[in-house]
Motif scaffolding. Structure first.
Motif, PDB file in Angstrom:
ATOM      1  N   ALA A  57      51.583  18.128 -20.819  1.00  0.00           N
ATOM      2  CA  ALA A  57      52.678  18.941 -20.291  1.00  0.00           C
ATOM      3  C   ALA A  57      52.493  19.103 -18.786  1.00  0.00           C
ATOM      4  O   ALA A  57      51.394  19.382 -18.317  1.00  0.00           O
ATOM      5  N   VAL A  58      53.572  18.911 -18.033  1.00  0.00           N
ATOM      6  CA  VAL A  58      53.562  19.091 -16.577  1.00  0.00           C
ATOM      7  C   VAL A  58      54.744  19.983 -16.198  1.00  0.00           C
ATOM      8  O   VAL A  58      55.656  20.182 -16.991  1.00  0.00           O
ATOM      9  N   ALA A  59      54.720  20.498 -14.988  1.00  0.00           N
ATOM     10  CA  ALA A  59      55.786  21.406 -14.543  1.00  0.00           C
ATOM     11  C   ALA A  59      57.122  20.673 -14.373  1.00  0.00           C
ATOM     12  O   ALA A  59      58.174  21.217 -14.701  1.00  0.00           O
ATOM     13  N   ASP A  60      57.092  19.433 -13.861  1.00  0.00           N
ATOM     14  CA  ASP A  60      58.319  18.714 -13.528  1.00  0.00           C
ATOM     15  C   ASP A  60      58.037  17.210 -13.641  1.00  0.00           C
ATOM     16  O   ASP A  60      57.497  16.606 -12.715  1.00  0.00           O
ATOM     17  N   ALA A  61      58.391  16.607 -14.771  1.00  0.00           N
ATOM     18  CA  ALA A  61      58.077  15.196 -15.019  1.00  0.00           C
ATOM     19  C   ALA A  61      58.682  14.248 -13.985  1.00  0.00           C
ATOM     20  O   ALA A  61      57.984  13.342 -13.513  1.00  0.00           O
ATOM     21  N   PRO A  62      59.956  14.405 -13.589  1.00  0.00           N
ATOM     22  CA  PRO A  62      60.488  13.495 -12.562  1.00  0.00           C
ATOM     23  C   PRO A  62      59.701  13.573 -11.243  1.00  0.00           C
ATOM     24  O   PRO A  62      59.424  12.545 -10.614  1.00  0.00           O
ATOM     25  N   ARG A  63      59.324  14.783 -10.840  1.00  0.00           N
ATOM     26  CA  ARG A  63      58.527  14.934  -9.610  1.00  0.00           C
ATOM     27  C   ARG A  63      57.145  14.309  -9.803  1.00  0.00           C
ATOM     28  O   ARG A  63      56.633  13.620  -8.908  1.00  0.00           O
ATOM     29  N   MET A  64      56.534  14.502 -10.978  1.00  0.00           N
ATOM     30  CA  MET A  64      55.233  13.919 -11.259  1.00  0.00           C
ATOM     31  C   MET A  64      55.293  12.400 -11.150  1.00  0.00           C
ATOM     32  O   MET A  64      54.426  11.777 -10.552  1.00  0.00           O
ATOM     33  N   GLU A  65      56.354  11.799 -11.696  1.00  0.00           N
ATOM     34  CA  GLU A  65      56.511  10.350 -11.615  1.00  0.00           C
ATOM     35  C   GLU A  65      56.552   9.894 -10.152  1.00  0.00           C
ATOM     36  O   GLU A  65      55.867   8.936  -9.773  1.00  0.00           O
ATOM     37  N   ARG A  66      57.342  10.573  -9.323  1.00  0.00           N
ATOM     38  CA  ARG A  66      57.436  10.202  -7.904  1.00  0.00           C
ATOM     39  C   ARG A  66      56.081  10.349  -7.210  1.00  0.00           C
ATOM     40  O   ARG A  66      55.681   9.478  -6.431  1.00  0.00           O
ATOM     41  N   GLU A  67      55.385  11.437  -7.478  1.00  0.00           N
ATOM     42  CA  GLU A  67      54.092  11.671  -6.823  1.00  0.00           C
ATOM     43  C   GLU A  67      53.039  10.660  -7.269  1.00  0.00           C
ATOM     44  O   GLU A  67      52.249  10.181  -6.457  1.00  0.00           O
TER      45      GLU A  67
END
Length: 137
Positions: free
Chosen positions: A74-84
């Protein structure tokens, strides 16, 4: 009902071919904190879970990758995690997509040893458009 007293997942061991390379990946690319192990194994903290890196020698000296675990973090924001992760040079194996139930954004990446790790976040905020979905995280 949990009649046996199950509490939580504490340790997941991942097979690695090159321990130094994998240790660098989890520390540098993913930014995880090392969690020293009494037996000298290399572990990293992910909440209360320890990701343990195990160079398991099989026939021919290669790490035994089967069976492999399916991990979804679980992450806070999957789309942001993908970009990072992509910006850090991490291979995105499965682009973030909305599951068919519309509740979770889910994607996956490969570690330095080819292990696939999934990540997800609740779909309560706008995210990139998707071309398809899956049935559950």
């Amino acid at each position: 009902m949990n009649t046996l007293g199950w509490q939580e997942l504490k340790v997941v061991a991942l097979a690695v071919d090159d321990l130094a390379r994998a240790e660098d990946f989890y520390r540098s690319k993913l930014g995880l904190e090392p969690r020293p192990q009494a037996d000298g194994d290399v572990g990293f903290a992910l909440g209360s879970l320890t990701l343990l890196l195990k160079p398991l020698a099989g026939p021919g000296g290669a790490a035994e990758k089967s069976p492999y675990p399916r991990l979804t973090v679980a992450v806070a924001d999957a789309p942001r995690m993908e970009r990072e992760l992509a910006a850090r040079g991490v291979t995105i194996s499965d682009a973030v997509q909305l599951y068919e139930d519309g509740c979770y954004w889910v994607g996956a990446f490969l570690d330095s040893e080819g292990n696939k790790l999934w990540f997800c976040s609740e779909a309560g905020k706008p995210a990139p458009s998707v071309s398809g979905g899956r049935s559950s995280p």
